[in-house]
Scaffold this motif. Structure first.
Motif, PDB file in Angstrom:
ATOM      1  N   ALA A  30       0.913  -1.030   0.076  1.00 24.88           N
ATOM      2  CA  ALA A  30       0.125  -0.052   0.018  1.00 24.88           C
ATOM      3  C   ALA A  30       0.869   1.299  -0.029  1.00 24.88           C
ATOM      4  CB  ALA A  30      -0.930   0.056   1.219  1.00 24.88           C
ATOM      5  N   ALA A  31       2.149   1.242   0.561  1.00 27.14           N
ATOM      6  CA  ALA A  31       3.053   2.313   0.622  1.00 27.14           C
ATOM      7  C   ALA A  31       3.641   2.304  -0.621  1.00 27.14           C
ATOM      8  CB  ALA A  31       3.834   2.296   1.858  1.00 27.14           C
ATOM      9  N   GLY A  32       3.376   1.577  -1.607  1.00 24.88           N
ATOM     10  CA  GLY A  32       3.990   1.406  -2.971  1.00 24.88           C
ATOM     11  C   GLY A  32       5.426   0.749  -3.006  1.00 24.88           C
ATOM     12  N   ALA A  33       5.622  -0.122  -1.856  1.00 20.05           N
ATOM     13  CA  ALA A  33       6.924  -1.039  -2.051  1.00 20.05           C
ATOM     14  C   ALA A  33       6.762  -2.235  -2.904  1.00 20.05           C
ATOM     15  CB  ALA A  33       7.327  -1.492  -0.498  1.00 20.05           C
ATOM     16  N   THR A  34       7.765  -2.690  -3.459  1.00 18.80           N
ATOM     17  CA  THR A  34       7.730  -3.903  -4.146  1.00 18.80           C
ATOM     18  C   THR A  34       8.438  -5.040  -3.327  1.00 18.80           C
ATOM     19  OG1 THR A  34       8.307  -2.796  -6.348  1.00 18.80           O
ATOM     20  CG2 THR A  34       8.672  -4.954  -6.016  1.00 18.80           C
ATOM     21  N   VAL A  35       7.784  -5.927  -3.171  1.00 17.41           N
ATOM     22  CA  VAL A  35       7.780  -7.040  -1.844  1.00 17.41           C
ATOM     23  C   VAL A  35       8.270  -8.171  -2.645  1.00 17.41           C
ATOM     24  CG1 VAL A  35       7.036  -8.523  -0.157  1.00 17.41           C
ATOM     25  CG2 VAL A  35       6.149  -6.128  -0.475  1.00 17.41           C
ATOM     26  N   GLU A  36       9.422  -8.723  -2.304  1.00 19.05           N
ATOM     27  CA  GLU A  36       9.986  -9.939  -2.791  1.00 19.05           C
ATOM     28  C   GLU A  36       9.489 -11.103  -2.218  1.00 19.05           C
ATOM     29  OE1 GLU A  36      14.352  -9.730  -2.324  1.00 19.05           O
ATOM     30  OE2 GLU A  36      14.566  -7.832  -3.576  1.00 19.05           O
ATOM     31  N   PRO A  37       9.319 -12.189  -3.035  1.00 14.70           N
ATOM     32  CA  PRO A  37       8.864 -13.587  -2.607  1.00 14.70           C
ATOM     33  C   PRO A  37       9.754 -13.925  -1.321  1.00 14.70           C
ATOM     34  CG  PRO A  37       9.221 -13.822  -4.889  1.00 14.70           C
ATOM     35  CD  PRO A  37       9.884 -12.466  -4.637  1.00 14.70           C
ATOM     36  N   PRO A  38       9.246 -14.509  -0.235  1.00 17.54           N
ATOM     37  CA  PRO A  38      10.124 -14.794   0.980  1.00 17.54           C
ATOM     38  C   PRO A  38      11.198 -15.853   0.588  1.00 17.54           C
ATOM     39  CG  PRO A  38       7.787 -16.027   0.720  1.00 17.54           C
ATOM     40  CD  PRO A  38       7.871 -15.111  -0.189  1.00 17.54           C
ATOM     41  N   LEU A  51      11.394  -0.058  -1.154  1.00 19.41           N
ATOM     42  CA  LEU A  51      10.812   1.215  -1.191  1.00 19.41           C
ATOM     43  C   LEU A  51      10.441   2.138  -1.880  1.00 19.41           C
ATOM     44  CD1 LEU A  51      11.787   1.241   2.826  1.00 19.41           C
ATOM     45  CD2 LEU A  51       9.863  -0.116   1.856  1.00 19.41           C
ATOM     46  N   ARG A  52       9.674   3.026  -1.953  1.00 18.90           N
ATOM     47  CA  ARG A  52       9.503   4.221  -2.693  1.00 18.90           C
ATOM     48  C   ARG A  52       9.706   5.661  -1.907  1.00 18.90           C
ATOM     49  NH1 ARG A  52       5.959   4.505  -7.491  1.00 18.90           N
ATOM     50  NH2 ARG A  52       5.535   2.630  -8.195  1.00 18.90           N
ATOM     51  N   TYR A  53      10.280   6.475  -2.563  1.00 18.85           N
ATOM     52  CA  TYR A  53      10.261   8.011  -2.177  1.00 18.85           C
ATOM     53  C   TYR A  53       9.077   8.151  -1.250  1.00 18.85           C
ATOM     54  CZ  TYR A  53      11.471  12.653  -2.330  1.00 18.85           C
ATOM     55  OH  TYR A  53      11.589  14.177  -1.816  1.00 18.85           O
ATOM     56  N   SER A  54       9.665   8.545   0.121  1.00 18.28           N
ATOM     57  CA  SER A  54       8.826   9.258   1.020  1.00 18.28           C
ATOM     58  C   SER A  54       7.541   8.495   1.441  1.00 18.28           C
ATOM     59  CB  SER A  54       8.721  10.795   0.736  1.00 18.28           C
ATOM     60  OG  SER A  54       7.373  10.537  -0.284  1.00 18.28           O
ATOM     61  N   ALA A  55       7.724   7.273   1.162  1.00 21.86           N
ATOM     62  CA  ALA A  55       6.134   6.308   1.219  1.00 21.86           C
ATOM     63  C   ALA A  55       6.246   6.034   2.855  1.00 21.86           C
ATOM     64  CB  ALA A  55       6.357   5.091   0.421  1.00 21.86           C
ATOM     65  N   LEU A  56       7.074   6.082   3.558  1.00 24.28           N
ATOM     66  CA  LEU A  56       6.945   5.897   5.147  1.00 24.28           C
ATOM     67  C   LEU A  56       7.252   7.097   5.788  1.00 24.28           C
ATOM     68  CD1 LEU A  56       8.971   2.523   4.918  1.00 24.28           C
ATOM     69  CD2 LEU A  56       6.605   2.847   4.824  1.00 24.28           C
ATOM     70  N   PRO A  57       6.237   7.927   5.751  1.00 23.25           N
ATOM     71  CA  PRO A  57       6.522   9.250   6.407  1.00 23.25           C
ATOM     72  C   PRO A  57       6.932   9.440   7.994  1.00 23.25           C
ATOM     73  CG  PRO A  57       4.031   8.980   6.074  1.00 23.25           C
ATOM     74  CD  PRO A  57       4.915   7.958   5.283  1.00 23.25           C
ATOM     75  N   PHE A  58       6.475   8.255   8.539  1.00 20.20           N
ATOM     76  CA  PHE A  58       6.961   8.368   9.999  1.00 20.20           C
ATOM     77  C   PHE A  58       8.514   8.040  10.289  1.00 20.20           C
ATOM     78  CE2 PHE A  58       6.376   3.728   8.756  1.00 20.20           C
ATOM     79  CZ  PHE A  58       7.569   3.172   8.985  1.00 20.20           C
ATOM     80  N   ALA A  59       9.097   7.797   9.108  1.00 27.13           N
ATOM     81  CA  ALA A  59      10.671   8.188   9.132  1.00 27.13           C
ATOM     82  C   ALA A  59      11.234   9.510   9.263  1.00 27.13           C
ATOM     83  CB  ALA A  59      11.376   7.398   8.210  1.00 27.13           C
ATOM     84  N   GLN A 120      -0.094   5.701   8.448  1.00 32.71           N
ATOM     85  CA  GLN A 120       0.700   7.001   8.092  1.00 32.71           C
ATOM     86  C   GLN A 120       0.767   7.168   6.630  1.00 32.71           C
ATOM     87  OE1 GLN A 120       2.287   9.222  10.430  1.00 32.71           O
ATOM     88  NE2 GLN A 120       0.955   8.252  11.818  1.00 32.71           N
ATOM     89  N   LEU A 121       0.211   6.477   5.847  1.00 34.03           N
ATOM     90  CA  LEU A 121       0.377   6.733   4.369  1.00 34.03           C
ATOM     91  C   LEU A 121       0.081   7.968   3.986  1.00 34.03           C
ATOM     92  CD1 LEU A 121      -1.692   3.683   3.058  1.00 34.03           C
ATOM     93  CD2 LEU A 121       0.736   3.868   2.891  1.00 34.03           C
ATOM     94  N   PRO A 122       1.055   8.481   3.049  1.00 36.60           N
ATOM     95  CA  PRO A 122       0.778   9.802   2.520  1.00 36.60           C
ATOM     96  C   PRO A 122      -0.367  10.072   1.687  1.00 36.60           C
ATOM     97  CG  PRO A 122       3.262   9.158   2.077  1.00 36.60           C
ATOM     98  CD  PRO A 122       2.209   7.770   2.488  1.00 36.60           C
ATOM     99  N   PRO A 123      -0.860  11.074   1.496  1.00 34.63           N
ATOM    100  CA  PRO A 123      -2.184  11.339   0.959  1.00 34.63           C
ATOM    101  C   PRO A 123      -2.226  10.470  -0.596  1.00 34.63           C
ATOM    102  CG  PRO A 123      -1.628  13.415   1.637  1.00 34.63           C
ATOM    103  CD  PRO A 123      -0.444  12.255   1.860  1.00 34.63           C
TER     104      PRO A 123
END
Length: 239
Positions: A30-38, A51-59, A120-123
């Motif tokens: 949902a935050a735009g990340a590309t998740v790899e297979p386990p 991860l994507r640019y600024s997709a985790l604003p809590f940082a 905390q998802l950006p708009p």
């Protein structure tokens, strides 16, 4: 000018719908990340993602220009401040980028991590998440709603992506019902491409040359338009 759009109401946290690891996966996506297979043999709660640019604003900082070790420690501390204990590792990745390994310390930490990310998802990510949730509730995995932007570039629009022609009729019916639910003061739900959908609904569902499912690109929307669309569509879904 940036429009301040709050996280959409009524989106249940993925942590309350899935197993803990899948909750983390869904939240990061949902935050735009590309998740790899386990990876075989990896800890049960571990998730590796780009991860994507600024997709985790809590940082509270843009992670892109930082060294990977520095970014990993910032993420770990940011999660700790929100009551999430997680081991964060940054690994080298393709094209000089790096991947982030997130390893919650417990099931409770995984559930909380998923909640924190969604809350905390950006708009633009929040709008895409809401629209994606409504489409799935309607039984439509297409169009695959994403956002524009990248690891280096901030996202600004919700991307509806492509849809197969055989699904166009179903989506068209839902969109037309949603349009009826919107007041005349609204701007046609953000210029929805209903003409394209009507065209797709009238053509053969497969390409005569290659046998592949035909499809079309539905374009993109402003976050506020995507939220209005999601609200109108949700109002027309069976209770």
């Amino acid at each position: 000018m940036t429009m301040d759009i709050p996280a959409p109401p009524g989106v249940a946290s993925p942590a309350h719908q899935q197993d803990p690891r899948q909750a983390v996966v869904a939240a990061l996506e949902a935050a735009g990340a590309t998740v790899e297979p386990p990876v075989p043999g990896a800890p049960a709660l571990e998730v590796t993602a780009r991860l994507r640019y600024s997709a985790l604003p809590f940082a509270s900082v843009n992670l892109a220009p930082l060294r990977k070790e520095q970014a990993a420690e910032i993420l770990r501390q940011a999660l700790m401040r929100r009551g999430v204990v997680a081991h964060i590792i940054a690994l080298d990745g393709p094209d000089g980028a790096w991947r982030t390994v997130v390893r919650p310390s417990s099931v409770q930490d995984a559930v909380r991590l998923a909640d924190v990310v969604v809350e905390q998802l950006p708009p633009v990510y929040a709008a895409a998440h809401r629209l994606r949730t409504v489409l799935r509730a309607a039984g439509l995995e297409q169009p695959r709603v994403t956002v524009d932007g990248s690891w280096e570039v901030p996202a600004s629009r919700v991307v509806l992506g492509r849809i197969r022609a055989d699904l166009a009729g179903r989506l068209l019916a839902l969109l037309e019902a949603a349009t009826d639910a919107v007041s005349e003061n609204e701007d046609q739900l953000g210029d929805l491409p209903q003409r394209l959908l009507r065209l797709a609904a009238t053509v053969d569902a497969s390409c005569g040359h290659c046998g592949q499912a035909a499809g079309l690109d539905l374009g993109d929307l402003e976050p506020a338009q995507a939220l209005r669309l999601a609200a109108a569509m949700a109002a027309r879904l069976p209770r």
